[in-house]
Design an enzyme around this catalytic site. Structure first.
Site, short mmCIF file in Angstrom:
data_model
loop_
_atom_site.label_atom_id
_atom_site.label_comp_id
_atom_site.label_asym_id
_atom_site.label_seq_id
_atom_site.Cartn_x
_atom_site.Cartn_y
_atom_site.Cartn_z
N ARG A 1 0.83 -1.21 0.00
CA ARG A 1 0.00 0.00 0.00
C ARG A 1 0.86 1.26 0.00
O ARG A 1 0.44 2.31 -0.47
CB ARG A 1 -0.95 -0.02 1.20
CG ARG A 1 -2.02 -1.09 1.06
CD ARG A 1 -2.99 -1.11 2.24
NE ARG A 1 -3.99 -2.15 2.06
CZ ARG A 1 -5.14 -1.99 1.40
NH1 ARG A 1 -5.43 -0.82 0.86
NH2 ARG A 1 -5.99 -2.99 1.28
N LEU B 1 -0.92 -11.14 3.55
CA LEU B 1 -1.63 -9.96 4.04
C LEU B 1 -2.32 -10.26 5.38
O LEU B 1 -2.44 -11.43 5.78
CB LEU B 1 -2.68 -9.54 3.01
CG LEU B 1 -2.14 -9.06 1.66
CD1 LEU B 1 -3.28 -8.98 0.63
CD2 LEU B 1 -1.45 -7.72 1.81
N HIS C 1 -7.38 -11.89 3.09
CA HIS C 1 -7.04 -13.11 2.37
C HIS C 1 -8.10 -13.49 1.34
O HIS C 1 -7.78 -13.80 0.19
CB HIS C 1 -6.83 -14.26 3.35
CG HIS C 1 -5.57 -14.14 4.14
ND1 HIS C 1 -5.18 -15.08 5.07
CD2 HIS C 1 -4.60 -13.19 4.15
CE1 HIS C 1 -4.03 -14.71 5.61
NE2 HIS C 1 -3.66 -13.56 5.07
N LYS D 1 -2.07 -18.92 6.32
CA LYS D 1 -3.18 -19.33 7.16
C LYS D 1 -3.53 -18.17 8.11
O LYS D 1 -2.64 -17.35 8.41
CB LYS D 1 -2.85 -20.61 7.92
CG LYS D 1 -1.71 -20.50 8.95
CD LYS D 1 -2.18 -19.97 10.29
CE LYS D 1 -1.09 -19.13 10.90
NZ LYS D 1 -1.61 -18.06 11.72
N ARG E 1 -2.76 -8.34 14.71
CA ARG E 1 -3.31 -9.60 15.21
C ARG E 1 -4.45 -9.37 16.20
O ARG E 1 -5.20 -10.31 16.48
CB ARG E 1 -2.21 -10.42 15.89
CG ARG E 1 -1.20 -10.98 14.91
CD ARG E 1 0.04 -11.51 15.64
NE ARG E 1 0.98 -12.11 14.71
CZ ARG E 1 1.84 -11.43 13.97
NH1 ARG E 1 1.87 -10.10 14.05
NH2 ARG E 1 2.66 -12.05 13.15
N ASP F 1 -4.58 -16.63 14.84
CA ASP F 1 -3.15 -16.54 14.59
C ASP F 1 -2.45 -17.83 15.01
O ASP F 1 -2.54 -18.84 14.32
CB ASP F 1 -2.57 -15.32 15.32
CG ASP F 1 -1.13 -15.05 14.94
OD1 ASP F 1 -0.24 -15.42 15.73
OD2 ASP F 1 -0.87 -14.47 13.87
#
Length: 412
Positions: free
Chosen positions: A61, A98, A103, A121, A191, A203
């Site tokens: 970005r 990302l 995702h 994941k 997170r 996570d």
């Protein structure tokens, strides 16, 4: 001393200075969406030693950040946007590290552009998104793109060895844990952002849940307990610690616990503990009128990054009984330990060197699948859907909202 030397050598070659392979003319060209901190370890470094992987471009970005990132990691091009990577006909595949909440959007866009997708994941934010992504018509067409959810630990030799030591229909209970000290992640880390599908279970906890599903070889019927400790300032939506229990389809109990805000004293290698039901041993040569029974326990220390160090402990507790009365005439225990840094050491067929980290094993299989070759290990779409269902079960049971889906907004 030799073990210490071996550990240092493996980890230096695997994580610090992997050999740089001569690249094939038919190498796959990858684009990276986002200048993520995880990518150097999880993708860029493993790609160096793979002769069929070239990292062509990166986009972020903030273009200045992407430019610095490309210079640091030797990436050929910097694109103005994520969409620009997808629009580039030279790029065959994308790696998506990302934030969780992005995702689904970018995996779908990548598939629409005909790109193969390696997505970190959790693959998506919730089970509904998982069903939409992995059941997409884009994956049902002839020569459709390949997509893989990056549960890297599953591709390691020691994990595959661990699975061979289990009697899955007779597993009574399995427990996974993982504790990350609070000094690792700041309180405002992504997170812990609900709108980006954050949370400890999404996570680090996702690995433990995946390991439970792999261990049992069946899916949960329900989450029977779930307790979360919440991050301040997140309106009661985001957990930093979790404990959850599921009843599995074979009648066994699966438990996972962990934290992203743990005390230093809690820190240790993430592990899996498995206990089996007592089962009869079919064995010739037993004394007349006697039968042999066994209860197996298996503990795998450091299931996630076994190249650093790992150990599998197997404990078999035996009983010799009179079959008419059930009287126990003898009891004893046998203990062994196993390690496997290569598939050869595991007694299994598979590629790799002892310095290959889990991500390098994963990349090998991803390239094989894209190239139409046999893959030794894979995470199927059905598997990824079931994973998110198990996560959502825990959130619902513990009274937390399922992570939200985001609106598709732009091409950045």
């Amino acid at each position: 001393m030799s073990q210490i030397v071996g550990l240092l050598r493996r980890n230096y070659r695997g994580t610090v200075s992997p050999p740089v392979a001569t690249k094939s003319d038919q190498a796959l060209r990858f684009g990276i969406l986002g200048a993520a901190n995880v990518a150097p370890y999880a993708f860029i470094s493993p790609a160096k030693s793979h002769p069929e992987v070239v990292i062509q471009a990166v986009a972020a970005r903030d273009r200045a950040k992407a430019t610095a990132y490309a210079a640091k990691h030797g990436i050929h091009e910097v694109k103005d946007s994520y969409q620009a990577i997808l629009d580039d006909p030279k790029i065959d595949c994308v790696y998506i590290p990302l934030p969780n909440g992005l995702h689904y959007e970018w995996a779908i866009k990548a598939l629409q552009a005909g790109k193969h997708v390696l997505v970190e994941k959790p693959s998506v934010s919730n089970a509904k998104e998982a069903e939409l992504l992995f059941n997409s018509p884009l994956l049902k067409e002839p020569n459709s793109p390949v997509i893989l959810e990056a549960f890297h630990y599953r591709f390691q030799p020691h994990w595959q060895l661990f699975l061979t030591l289990l009697d899955q229909p007779n597993i009574e209970s399995a427990y996974t844990c993982g504790f990350v000290p609070s000094i690792i992640f700041a309180k405002d880390d992504i997170r812990f952002q609900f709108d980006l599908a954050g949370g400890a279970v999404m996570d680090f906890g996702a690995y433990g849940i995946s390991a439970l599903r792999q261990t049992f070889g069946v899916e949960p019927e329900e989450c029977i307990e779930a307790d979360f400790k919440l991050m301040p300032g997140t309106e009661g939506k985001i957990e930093h610690s979790w404990t959850a229990k599921w009843r599995m389809a074979n009648g066994g109990t699966a438990i996972s616990e962990g934290s992203l805000q743990a005390k230093l004293t809690q820190f240790g290698a993430p592990r899996v503990d498995v206990t089996h039901r007592q089962t009869k041993v079919e064995e010739e040569g037993l004394p007349p009128g006697q039968e042999k029974w066994v209860t197996r326990k298996v503990v795998l220390f450091n299931f996630m990054v076994g190249i650093i160090w790992h150990r599998i402990d197997i404990e078999d507790s035996f009983e010799l009984r009179e079959w008419e009365t059930g009287k126990v005439v003898k009891k004893w225990t046998e203990k062994t330990s196993r390690k496997a840094y290569t598939f050869k050491e595991a007694g299994l067929e598979g590629p790799g060197e002892d310095w290959w980290i889990s991500y390098r094993h994963q990349l090998e299989q991803f390239v094989n699948r894209v190239k139409g070759r046999e893959t030794r290990t894979w995470v199927t779409g059905e598997d990824s859907i079931a994973q998110m269902r198990m996560v959502d079960m825990a959130y619902e049971k513990g009274g937390l909202p399922i992570r939200p889906s985001r609106q598709v907004v732009d091409g950045k």
